[in-house]
Design a protein around this motif. Structure first.
Motif, short mmCIF file in Angstrom:
data_model
loop_
_atom_site.label_atom_id
_atom_site.label_comp_id
_atom_site.label_asym_id
_atom_site.label_seq_id
_atom_site.Cartn_x
_atom_site.Cartn_y
_atom_site.Cartn_z
N UNK A 18 0.81 -1.27 -0.03
CA UNK A 18 0.00 0.12 0.09
C UNK A 18 0.92 1.33 -0.12
N UNK A 19 1.90 1.01 0.66
CA UNK A 19 3.03 2.37 0.44
C UNK A 19 3.35 2.78 -0.96
N UNK A 20 3.51 1.60 -1.78
CA UNK A 20 3.72 2.22 -3.22
C UNK A 20 2.37 2.91 -3.81
N UNK A 21 1.10 2.32 -3.51
CA UNK A 21 0.21 2.95 -4.05
C UNK A 21 -0.16 4.38 -3.58
N UNK A 22 0.25 4.48 -2.21
CA UNK A 22 0.12 6.05 -1.72
C UNK A 22 1.00 6.93 -2.28
N UNK A 23 2.38 6.49 -2.40
CA UNK A 23 3.38 7.54 -2.70
C UNK A 23 3.31 7.54 -4.24
N UNK A 24 3.08 6.65 -4.90
CA UNK A 24 3.01 6.47 -6.34
C UNK A 24 1.80 7.43 -6.94
N UNK A 25 1.04 7.90 -6.17
CA UNK A 25 -0.21 8.83 -6.59
C UNK A 25 0.29 10.38 -6.44
N UNK A 26 1.47 10.49 -5.81
CA UNK A 26 1.84 11.92 -5.41
C UNK A 26 2.25 12.67 -6.69
N UNK A 27 1.86 13.80 -6.79
CA UNK A 27 2.38 14.81 -7.81
C UNK A 27 2.11 16.23 -7.33
N UNK A 80 12.64 -0.36 -17.50
CA UNK A 80 11.45 0.78 -17.44
C UNK A 80 12.22 1.96 -16.58
N UNK A 81 12.64 3.12 -17.18
CA UNK A 81 13.54 3.85 -16.48
C UNK A 81 13.05 5.35 -16.17
N UNK A 82 12.03 5.67 -16.96
CA UNK A 82 11.37 7.09 -16.81
C UNK A 82 10.50 7.26 -15.92
N UNK A 83 10.44 8.41 -15.07
CA UNK A 83 9.33 8.82 -14.19
C UNK A 83 8.04 9.03 -15.10
N UNK A 84 6.95 8.66 -14.24
CA UNK A 84 5.67 9.17 -14.80
C UNK A 84 4.73 8.92 -13.67
N UNK A 85 3.54 9.63 -13.66
CA UNK A 85 2.49 9.27 -12.70
C UNK A 85 1.92 8.01 -12.63
N UNK A 86 1.71 7.41 -11.33
CA UNK A 86 1.16 6.16 -11.32
C UNK A 86 2.26 5.02 -11.15
N UNK A 87 3.28 5.44 -11.28
CA UNK A 87 4.67 4.67 -11.18
C UNK A 87 4.99 4.52 -9.70
N UNK A 88 5.35 3.38 -9.27
CA UNK A 88 5.97 3.42 -7.97
C UNK A 88 7.19 4.07 -7.89
N UNK A 89 7.43 4.78 -6.59
CA UNK A 89 8.85 5.40 -6.48
C UNK A 89 9.99 4.54 -6.28
N UNK A 90 11.12 5.07 -6.35
CA UNK A 90 12.44 4.59 -6.15
C UNK A 90 12.88 3.66 -7.36
N UNK A 91 13.68 3.07 -7.19
CA UNK A 91 14.43 2.09 -8.33
C UNK A 91 14.80 0.91 -7.77
N UNK A 92 14.99 -0.10 -8.55
CA UNK A 92 15.23 -1.51 -8.18
C UNK A 92 16.01 -2.28 -9.34
N UNK A 93 16.84 -3.33 -9.17
CA UNK A 93 17.02 -4.34 -9.87
C UNK A 93 16.51 -5.78 -9.57
#
Length: 568
Positions: free
Chosen positions: A145-154, A322-335
């Motif tokens: 749910x953390x991803x859903x909350x923060x991914x919606x931020x703009x 998948x490298x570019x930022x966009x609304x609705x995408x989870x924050x951060x980065x990972x491999x």
């Protein structure tokens, strides 16, 4: 080169990931007669094949959900695995561990080859509790749910909507009013969800404490030290590490902050003054879009070693970025490793900034590690502890710098980039100490209130310099900074590893500077081991020490300072 999954020798090439199809496979493993050490090794390989297939299936569910957190079907797909598959696997997985541990032939296995693996199996058996299965399932769902909350931020700036990652670029603007406006907009947006995130974390904290009590521990901190396989250091070692960072690193950063304040001609540094270039030059732009980022990173890796560059080329050819930022995408980065395919997926939120360059080479280091361990015999041999995994990525940030001319053709811009990177290395250590110290407090004080948590965070943050800026007019923002740290919500107690690995990475880089060929070869030899050796042996194979004493930290900080002086 188009990748294909490894050929399956035990389970069907096409397998529905539902319990109806999986249960007979697990039952066969559980009930199979084992009459020799050779049959035991065959059983281990078959078990490993099942685990790899499940891991890759879960990986794609997580990746797709991260790429589009607003897509309910993708969220449900992830939740299906977490709620319908994993809870059924957990008890049988424990029974399979028992079968292995109780086998009379386990003593005949090559103990040098299997020591680390068997040690992990025995620890998992110690920690397993059937009543924790539904709690761990609930944690999987709640953490997401953390991803859903923060991914919606703009935020909206100058009439245009930006993700928070994109808006952060304005913090490098030479105009102070522009920086302040961006910082205040980002902060206000985060604070809108402050109570929601506090509520979510309270639930996670309580569930985690219950898991620890069920497993016979007084608190979740002590449980996680065992669950994370921290065989090589203790909580007291972490506290000593915090003290060493406070003593050796905080004064360096405090002096740099004073210099920054003087160069910017300010009476006091504010939170929006930490990213702007003190030279008065505009922010570095190392690339213009995601495609160019991948291309330049690949060229950079190729200059280091053709094997390294070819790994990124393979990933691009197979759509594993998948490298570019966009609304609705989870924050951060990972491999994210794909266990059957033998390659990873890199996810990040690029906004064409310098930090995106370092994120790419960081995740690229993880990616190389994934490829180098792809052919290890058992899937579990590839599951490195974070102190090793982050050594791979953080070392790559530093050793790749010699070839950052791919991103910066101008010599002065290249020097600026290297200075940023080395100062970021120093900044990493106190922040890791803050997050780690905070998590020790959280889980050893499990009945704390939100108010007590806020006070604890503030005291710890101030101990390590509070980012060396004046927060007097922004107390609420300071008090809630911890909420932006994904790890606290999603991967608890995974953070001290960054500091341990950062020290290791500096040592790898020091070796590389002294002898590039030998330094790189030792680094890659260490990565090839996966987790077939203990942590100290892996560090020694890389030609470095597993050490985070105050004396060692001072030695490495002196090296970084000397390298910074060369760039002036």
């Amino acid at each position: 080169m188009i990748l294909e999954k490894a050929k399956r020798n035990y389970i069907p090439q096409e397998l529905n990931m539902d319990w109806h199809a999986l249960e007979p496979i697990f039952n066969e493993l559980l009930n199979r007669e084992i009459n020799s050490v050779n049959e035991l090794e065959k059983w281990l390989k078959d078990k490993s094949e099942v685990e790899a297939a499940l891991e890759e299936d879960f990986a794609w569910r997580y990746i797709k959900m991260s790429c589009d957190t607003a897509n309910e079907d993708l969220v449900k797909s992830f939740q299906y695995f977490a709620t319908e598959i994993e809870p059924k696997i957990a008890p049988i997985g424990n029974d399979l561990n028992k079968k292995l541990n109780d086998s009379p032939f386990v003593k005949d296995l090559d103990q040098d080859k299997y020591f680390v693996y068997l040690r992990g199996i025995r620890k998992a058996l110690e920690l397993f509790r059937e009543k924790n299965i539904p709690l761990q399932t609930e944690l999987q769902v709640e953490q997401q749910k953390y991803q859903g909350i923060t991914g919606a931020m703009s935020v909206t700036l100058n009439g245009q909507e930006y993700t928070l990652e994109q808006a952060a670029n304005f913090l490098k603007d030479l105009n102070r009013e522009t920086r302040q406006e961006a910082w205040e907009a980002i902060t206000a947006r985060r604070l809108e969800d402050k109570d929601k995130l506090d509520g979510l974390f309270n639930k996670l904290k309580d569930l985690r404490h219950e898991v620890a009590l069920n497993a016979g521990f007084d608190n979740f901190r002590d449980y996680m030290f065992q669950a994370l396989g921290r065989f090589d250091y203790t909580p007291q070692d972490c506290f000593d590490f915090h003290d060493a960072i406070e003593k050796e690193v905080v004064p360096l950063l405090s002096a740099q902050a004073e210099e920054r304040k003087s160069l910017l001609k300010l009476d006091s540094l504010k939170p929006w003054d930490t990213e702007v270039d003190t030279s008065g030059k505009a922010a570095l732009i190392p690339f213009n879009n995601g495609e160019e980022l991948i291309e330049k990173a690949t060229n950079c890796f190729n200059k280091l070693d053709s094997y390294l560059g070819s790994r990124l080329e393979i990933m691009k050819a197979n759509g594993l970025f998948d490298v570019e930022s966009r609304k609705g995408k989870a924050p951060g980065g990972y491999n994210y490793p794909l266990s059957e395919t033998g390659a990873p997926f890199i996810f990040m939120n690029s906004a064409n900034s310098f930090r995106d360059l370092t994120t790419m080479v960081h995740e690229g280091g993880h990616a190389v590690h994934t490829f180098l361990t792809a052919n290890l015999e058992l899937n579990d041999f590839k599951h490195c502890p974070s102190e090793v995994a982050e050594l791979a990525s953080m070392s790559m940030e530093l050793i790749s710098m010699d070839h950052w001319d791919e991103f910066f053709k101008d010599e002065e811009e290249l020097k600026r980039a290297k200075r940023y990177q080395l100062k970021d290395v120093l900044k990493t250590l106190p922040w890791v100490a803050v997050v780690d110290s905070f998590q020790h407090w959280i889980y050893t004080n499990p009945t704390h209130t939100v108010e007590e948590r806020t006070k604890a965070w503030t005291n710890i943050f101030n101990r390590f310099g509070a980012n060396f800026v004046d927060w007097s007019e922004h107390q609420e923002a300071l008090e809630n900074l911890w909420q932006k740290q994904l790890h606290i919500f999603e991967v608890p107690f995974y953070y001290i590893e960054y500091a341990i690995a950062q020290l290791g990475a500096i040592a790898v880089w020091k070796n590389y500077k002294e002898n590039p060929t030998k330094g790189l070869a030792k680094y890659m030899e260490a990565l090839k081991l996966g987790y077939t050796k203990d942590m100290k042996t892996i560090y020694e194979t890389a030609g470095i020490k597993f050490n985070f004493s105050a004396d060692y930290i001072k030695e490495l900080m002196d090296f970084v300072k000397s390298e910074l002086e060369k760039l002036d």
